[in-house]
Design a protein around this motif. Sequence first.
Motif, PDB file in Angstrom:
ATOM      1  N   MET A 212      -7.636   4.751  -1.308  1.00  9.67           N
ATOM      2  CA  MET A 212      -6.463   5.086  -0.759  1.00  9.67           C
ATOM      3  C   MET A 212      -5.683   6.426  -1.596  1.00  9.67           C
ATOM      4  SD  MET A 212      -5.312   3.196   1.781  1.00  9.67           S
ATOM      5  CE  MET A 212      -3.689   3.248   1.907  1.00  9.67           C
TER       6      MET A 212
ATOM      7  N   TYR B 204     -10.190  -0.348  -3.464  1.00 11.96           N
ATOM      8  CA  TYR B 204      -9.182   0.354  -2.133  1.00 11.96           C
ATOM      9  C   TYR B 204      -8.368   1.138  -2.999  1.00 11.96           C
ATOM     10  CZ  TYR B 204      -7.066  -0.281   2.291  1.00 11.96           C
ATOM     11  OH  TYR B 204      -6.636   0.057   3.710  1.00 11.96           O
TER      12      TYR B 204
ATOM     13  N   CYS C  45       1.026  -1.221  -0.021  1.00 13.21           N
ATOM     14  CA  CYS C  45       0.048   0.122  -0.110  1.00 13.21           C
ATOM     15  C   CYS C  45       0.960   1.327  -0.103  1.00 13.21           C
ATOM     16  CB  CYS C  45      -0.981  -0.195   1.263  1.00 13.21           C
ATOM     17  SG  CYS C  45      -2.092  -1.140   1.033  1.00 13.21           S
TER      18      CYS C  45
ATOM     19  N   ASN D 180      -7.939  -3.597   7.389  1.00 16.74           N
ATOM     20  CA  ASN D 180      -8.755  -3.462   6.246  1.00 16.74           C
ATOM     21  C   ASN D 180      -8.657  -4.489   5.554  1.00 16.74           C
ATOM     22  OD1 ASN D 180      -8.479   0.400   5.680  1.00 16.74           O
ATOM     23  ND2 ASN D 180      -9.869  -0.945   6.924  1.00 16.74           N
TER      24      ASN D 180
ATOM     25  N   LYS E  79      -4.224  -0.388   8.210  1.00 12.92           N
ATOM     26  CA  LYS E  79      -4.497  -0.826   6.852  1.00 12.92           C
ATOM     27  C   LYS E  79      -4.768  -2.275   6.699  1.00 12.92           C
ATOM     28  CE  LYS E  79      -5.198   3.623   5.450  1.00 12.92           C
ATOM     29  NZ  LYS E  79      -6.870   3.604   5.562  1.00 12.92           N
TER      30      LYS E  79
END
Length: 245
Positions: A196, A192, A106, A119, A116
């Motif tokens: 993000m 996502y 990420c 998630n 995260k």
Amino acid sequence: MYPQTHVYFAETVLGKQGDIVTLGSILPDMLIGKDFNHNEAHSKGVEIYNFAGKDSLILDFGKAVSTHGFNPKGLDYYGDEKYLDYERGYCFEKARPFIARTVEACNIPVEMGWWKAHNIIEMGVETIISSTDYYSERIKTALYNRCLINKVDEILRELWKKSSLNFARRVERFAGFVEIERATAESLAKKYYIQMQFRHHVEIDVKMVTKLINDAAESVILDLNDFFNITSGLVKNNIEALLNE
């Protein structure tokens, strides 16, 4: 948790389906914005229920909202904040082995890794739940029920007179921001990516996140049903306590 999981959970706790249950179960995530922060948005179940009076529609709506958040303790409380004797909630604890890979995939600072990674676990759960029933169809039906959306908008405007809440606009934005089709690891990773970029201005590696989500689903498969069974019982008790106040 993610929307289809919340719909599943609300139906399990309340023992009923319907657009009002679906909409209530995902309301807290739609409320987050300039009027309410995350914690405030996840603590509105009691307020909505108490506002209902004898209106059965609003009562069901308030109960569904109450299955979701922090006050009363709903699914996200036990998933995020505290579950049994864990340090944090179920999803945070299951996320520990995924922190380093999430940071890499990420493109985020290490201090954001646990948050995260949880998630990632939630998205793994979403793929499992989405594959078991037509939760995506129920969400789409509720989000496109203009009569119900307008009714809820009237309720919330009356309840929160000083807010600038435009519920219909929130619904439209929510529908474009989350996965409302059948959720797969790849489809969730693509959503996502958008989330993000919007929230943190970073670009994730979609292929790596897809792999992480699949691995996350495998990591919860043995104890996920126990989590839902235990948590649904706790939340039923929490809502019953709310009714008896």
